[in-house]
Design a protein around this motif. Structure first.
Motif, PDB file in Angstrom:
ATOM      1  N   GLY A 122       0.824  -1.208   0.000  1.00 54.39           N
ATOM      2  CA  GLY A 122       0.000   0.000   0.000  1.00 54.39           C
ATOM      3  C   GLY A 122       0.852   1.249   0.000  1.00 54.39           C
ATOM      4  O   GLY A 122       0.581   2.214  -0.726  1.00 54.39           O
ATOM      5  N   TYR A 125       2.473   1.775  -3.501  1.00 55.77           N
ATOM      6  CA  TYR A 125       1.523   2.295  -4.495  1.00 55.77           C
ATOM      7  C   TYR A 125       1.102   3.732  -4.174  1.00 55.77           C
ATOM      8  O   TYR A 125       0.884   4.542  -5.088  1.00 55.77           O
ATOM      9  CB  TYR A 125       0.298   1.390  -4.587  1.00 55.77           C
ATOM     10  CG  TYR A 125       0.505   0.230  -5.530  1.00 55.77           C
ATOM     11  CD1 TYR A 125       0.406   0.401  -6.906  1.00 55.77           C
ATOM     12  CD2 TYR A 125       0.824  -1.043  -5.049  1.00 55.77           C
ATOM     13  CE1 TYR A 125       0.615  -0.658  -7.784  1.00 55.77           C
ATOM     14  CE2 TYR A 125       1.038  -2.106  -5.910  1.00 55.77           C
ATOM     15  CZ  TYR A 125       0.930  -1.909  -7.284  1.00 55.77           C
ATOM     16  OH  TYR A 125       1.153  -2.957  -8.145  1.00 55.77           O
ATOM     17  N   GLU A 136      -5.910   3.992  -5.767  1.00 60.13           N
ATOM     18  CA  GLU A 136      -6.947   2.971  -5.587  1.00 60.13           C
ATOM     19  C   GLU A 136      -6.320   1.642  -5.169  1.00 60.13           C
ATOM     20  O   GLU A 136      -6.842   0.944  -4.292  1.00 60.13           O
ATOM     21  CB  GLU A 136      -7.756   2.809  -6.874  1.00 60.13           C
ATOM     22  CG  GLU A 136      -8.633   4.015  -7.195  1.00 60.13           C
ATOM     23  CD  GLU A 136      -9.503   3.776  -8.409  1.00 60.13           C
ATOM     24  OE1 GLU A 136      -9.443   2.675  -8.996  1.00 60.13           O
ATOM     25  OE2 GLU A 136     -10.250   4.702  -8.775  1.00 60.13           O
ATOM     26  N   ALA A 137      -5.204   1.304  -5.793  1.00 59.77           N
ATOM     27  CA  ALA A 137      -4.499   0.073  -5.402  1.00 59.77           C
ATOM     28  C   ALA A 137      -3.978   0.200  -3.975  1.00 59.77           C
ATOM     29  O   ALA A 137      -4.044  -0.755  -3.190  1.00 59.77           O
ATOM     30  CB  ALA A 137      -3.350  -0.199  -6.357  1.00 59.77           C
ATOM     31  N   MET A 139      -5.277   1.903  -1.544  1.00 59.98           N
ATOM     32  CA  MET A 139      -6.408   1.716  -0.637  1.00 59.98           C
ATOM     33  C   MET A 139      -6.760   0.237  -0.506  1.00 59.98           C
ATOM     34  O   MET A 139      -7.012  -0.253   0.600  1.00 59.98           O
ATOM     35  CB  MET A 139      -7.620   2.512  -1.129  1.00 59.98           C
ATOM     36  CG  MET A 139      -8.860   2.358  -0.258  1.00 59.98           C
ATOM     37  SD  MET A 139      -8.669   3.054   1.416  1.00 59.98           S
ATOM     38  CE  MET A 139      -9.060   4.793   1.085  1.00 59.98           C
ATOM     39  N   ARG A 140      -6.765  -0.479  -1.621  1.00 61.99           N
ATOM     40  CA  ARG A 140      -7.097  -1.907  -1.560  1.00 61.99           C
ATOM     41  C   ARG A 140      -6.105  -2.665  -0.679  1.00 61.99           C
ATOM     42  O   ARG A 140      -6.500  -3.510   0.132  1.00 61.99           O
ATOM     43  CB  ARG A 140      -7.112  -2.509  -2.968  1.00 61.99           C
ATOM     44  CG  ARG A 140      -8.289  -2.078  -3.831  1.00 61.99           C
ATOM     45  CD  ARG A 140      -8.445  -2.993  -5.031  1.00 61.99           C
ATOM     46  NE  ARG A 140      -7.265  -3.002  -5.889  1.00 61.99           N
ATOM     47  CZ  ARG A 140      -7.052  -2.154  -6.889  1.00 61.99           C
ATOM     48  NH1 ARG A 140      -7.945  -1.206  -7.147  1.00 61.99           N
ATOM     49  NH2 ARG A 140      -5.968  -2.247  -7.637  1.00 61.99           N
ATOM     50  N   TYR A 141      -4.819  -2.354  -0.850  1.00 58.44           N
ATOM     51  CA  TYR A 141      -3.810  -3.042  -0.041  1.00 58.44           C
ATOM     52  C   TYR A 141      -3.930  -2.655   1.436  1.00 58.44           C
ATOM     53  O   TYR A 141      -3.830  -3.510   2.316  1.00 58.44           O
ATOM     54  CB  TYR A 141      -2.412  -2.740  -0.563  1.00 58.44           C
ATOM     55  CG  TYR A 141      -2.022  -3.569  -1.763  1.00 58.44           C
ATOM     56  CD1 TYR A 141      -1.873  -4.948  -1.661  1.00 58.44           C
ATOM     57  CD2 TYR A 141      -1.801  -2.980  -3.008  1.00 58.44           C
ATOM     58  CE1 TYR A 141      -1.528  -5.726  -2.757  1.00 58.44           C
ATOM     59  CE2 TYR A 141      -1.453  -3.750  -4.115  1.00 58.44           C
ATOM     60  CZ  TYR A 141      -1.311  -5.119  -3.985  1.00 58.44           C
ATOM     61  OH  TYR A 141      -0.975  -5.875  -5.066  1.00 58.44           O
ATOM     62  N   TYR A 142      -4.121  -1.368   1.700  1.00 58.30           N
ATOM     63  CA  TYR A 142      -4.261  -0.931   3.094  1.00 58.30           C
ATOM     64  C   TYR A 142      -5.464  -1.615   3.752  1.00 58.30           C
ATOM     65  O   TYR A 142      -5.391  -2.073   4.896  1.00 58.30           O
ATOM     66  CB  TYR A 142      -4.442   0.583   3.166  1.00 58.30           C
ATOM     67  CG  TYR A 142      -3.186   1.398   2.973  1.00 58.30           C
ATOM     68  CD1 TYR A 142      -1.949   0.967   3.454  1.00 58.30           C
ATOM     69  CD2 TYR A 142      -3.241   2.644   2.339  1.00 58.30           C
ATOM     70  CE1 TYR A 142      -0.812   1.728   3.294  1.00 58.30           C
ATOM     71  CE2 TYR A 142      -2.096   3.412   2.173  1.00 58.30           C
ATOM     72  CZ  TYR A 142      -0.887   2.950   2.652  1.00 58.30           C
ATOM     73  OH  TYR A 142       0.245   3.716   2.492  1.00 58.30           O
ATOM     74  N   GLN A 143      -6.578  -1.656   3.036  1.00 55.81           N
ATOM     75  CA  GLN A 143      -7.779  -2.269   3.611  1.00 55.81           C
ATOM     76  C   GLN A 143      -7.585  -3.766   3.827  1.00 55.81           C
ATOM     77  O   GLN A 143      -8.025  -4.311   4.852  1.00 55.81           O
ATOM     78  CB  GLN A 143      -8.985  -2.011   2.697  1.00 55.81           C
ATOM     79  CG  GLN A 143      -9.436  -0.553   2.703  1.00 55.81           C
ATOM     80  CD  GLN A 143     -10.538  -0.279   1.696  1.00 55.81           C
ATOM     81  OE1 GLN A 143     -10.646  -0.956   0.665  1.00 55.81           O
ATOM     82  NE2 GLN A 143     -11.358   0.722   1.969  1.00 55.81           N
ATOM     83  N   ALA A 144      -6.930  -4.418   2.880  1.00 53.46           N
ATOM     84  CA  ALA A 144      -6.668  -5.853   3.046  1.00 53.46           C
ATOM     85  C   ALA A 144      -5.784  -6.105   4.257  1.00 53.46           C
ATOM     86  O   ALA A 144      -6.023  -7.032   5.044  1.00 53.46           O
ATOM     87  CB  ALA A 144      -6.012  -6.409   1.785  1.00 53.46           C
ATOM     88  N   ARG A 147      -7.752  -5.573   7.474  1.00 52.91           N
ATOM     89  CA  ARG A 147      -8.626  -6.712   7.794  1.00 52.91           C
ATOM     90  C   ARG A 147      -7.844  -7.863   8.410  1.00 52.91           C
ATOM     91  O   ARG A 147      -8.420  -8.714   9.097  1.00 52.91           O
ATOM     92  CB  ARG A 147      -9.358  -7.180   6.535  1.00 52.91           C
ATOM     93  CG  ARG A 147     -10.463  -6.238   6.068  1.00 52.91           C
ATOM     94  CD  ARG A 147     -11.330  -6.890   5.014  1.00 52.91           C
ATOM     95  NE  ARG A 147     -10.613  -7.106   3.767  1.00 52.91           N
ATOM     96  CZ  ARG A 147     -10.553  -6.237   2.765  1.00 52.91           C
ATOM     97  NH1 ARG A 147     -11.169  -5.049   2.882  1.00 52.91           N
ATOM     98  NH2 ARG A 147      -9.898  -6.514   1.663  1.00 52.91           N
ATOM     99  N   ILE A 157      -4.842   4.103   5.459  1.00 52.24           N
ATOM    100  CA  ILE A 157      -6.165   4.534   4.993  1.00 52.24           C
ATOM    101  C   ILE A 157      -6.407   5.976   5.435  1.00 52.24           C
ATOM    102  O   ILE A 157      -6.900   6.812   4.665  1.00 52.24           O
ATOM    103  CB  ILE A 157      -7.260   3.613   5.549  1.00 52.24           C
ATOM    104  CG1 ILE A 157      -7.106   2.199   4.980  1.00 52.24           C
ATOM    105  CG2 ILE A 157      -8.649   4.169   5.220  1.00 52.24           C
ATOM    106  CD1 ILE A 157      -7.999   1.160   5.649  1.00 52.24           C
TER     107      ILE A 157
END
Length: 232
Positions: A122, A125, A136-137, A139-144, A147, A157
């Motif tokens: 994250g 990127y 956007e990538a 954010m996806r990595y940070y959110q993953a 979790r 995030i």
């Protein structure tokens, strides 16, 4: 979860420090002698743990060269923690290599479900280091990573929201994420929170605490053990 954030808020306001709660990589309760003995047997997890100790000076004098050597030995056995930390050292300039090599190591570790490595992707990127910048990538990595229990993923995030990178700028959303990340032990989030968080008596503070409670519940932030990690 409200009680957790209430304790955090009181501690922050009174002392400028957060309680140490859950984080992204579990720390084994080993003595230096035990780790060294297991590493001598060729166990990859012990070798990478010893590398971490040298990287951060945990029970030994800091030694980047020794840490990098140990990580590379563990990496030869496919150890994900060694892959992640070696990537961090390369990216930070404390070990030889390119940012592209750091990204490759992060990808290898992420494929083995390393929350730290996923959060680091994250970062790469978000900043365009070793890859084309892609919020956007990021954010996806940070959110993953979040979790999976990564405090740094939650902090990342918040940074995206604070800067309006890939999302509409929302400082309250950023502060709520930083509050949760700081409660989970992220030092960078604590620094950001201390710099930007309104006083508890400020009417703006209430909604931030409420939002932080929701985020904390969503990511399962709760009392826990420390982390075998450097804040990144």
């Amino acid at each position: 979860m409200r009680s957790l954030l209430g304790v955090f808020a009181a501690t922050t306001l009174a002392f400028g420090a957060a309680p140490s709660l859950s984080a992204q990589e579990a720390t084994p309760e080993f003595t230096l002698a035990t780790v060294q003995a297991e590493a001598a047997k060729g166990h990859a997890d012990a070798i990478s743990t010893l590398g971490w100790m040298y990287e951060l000076g945990k029970g030994v004098a800091e030694d980047d060269a020794k840490a990098a050597s140990l990580y590379r030995t563990a990496i030869a056995q496919g150890d994900s923690f060694g892959q992640w930390r070696m990537g961090v050292m390369i990216d930070e300039g404390s070990a030889k290599g390119t940012t592209e090599e750091a990204v490759a190591l992060f990808r290898q570790a992420a494929a083995q479900k390393s929350a730290g490595a996923i959060a680091s992707l994250g970062v790469m990127y978000a900043t365009g280091r070793g890859v084309e910048r892609d919020y956007e990538a990021a954010m996806r990595y940070y959110q993953a990573a979040a979790r999976m229990g990564s405090a740094h993923g939650i902090e990342g995030i918040g940074v995206l929201y604070a800067n309006g990178q890939g999302v509409e700028r929302n400082m309250n959303e950023a502060l709520a994420h930083w509050m949760v990340a700081a409660a989970a032990g992220d030092e960078d989030a604590m620094k950001l929170l201390m710099e930007h968080m309104p006083a508890s008596s400020d009417p703006e503070a209430g909604p931030i605490y409420d939002r932080a409670s929701v985020i904390a519940d969503a990511y399962g932030v709760s009392d826990g053990e420390g982390a075998r990690t450097a804040q990144r």
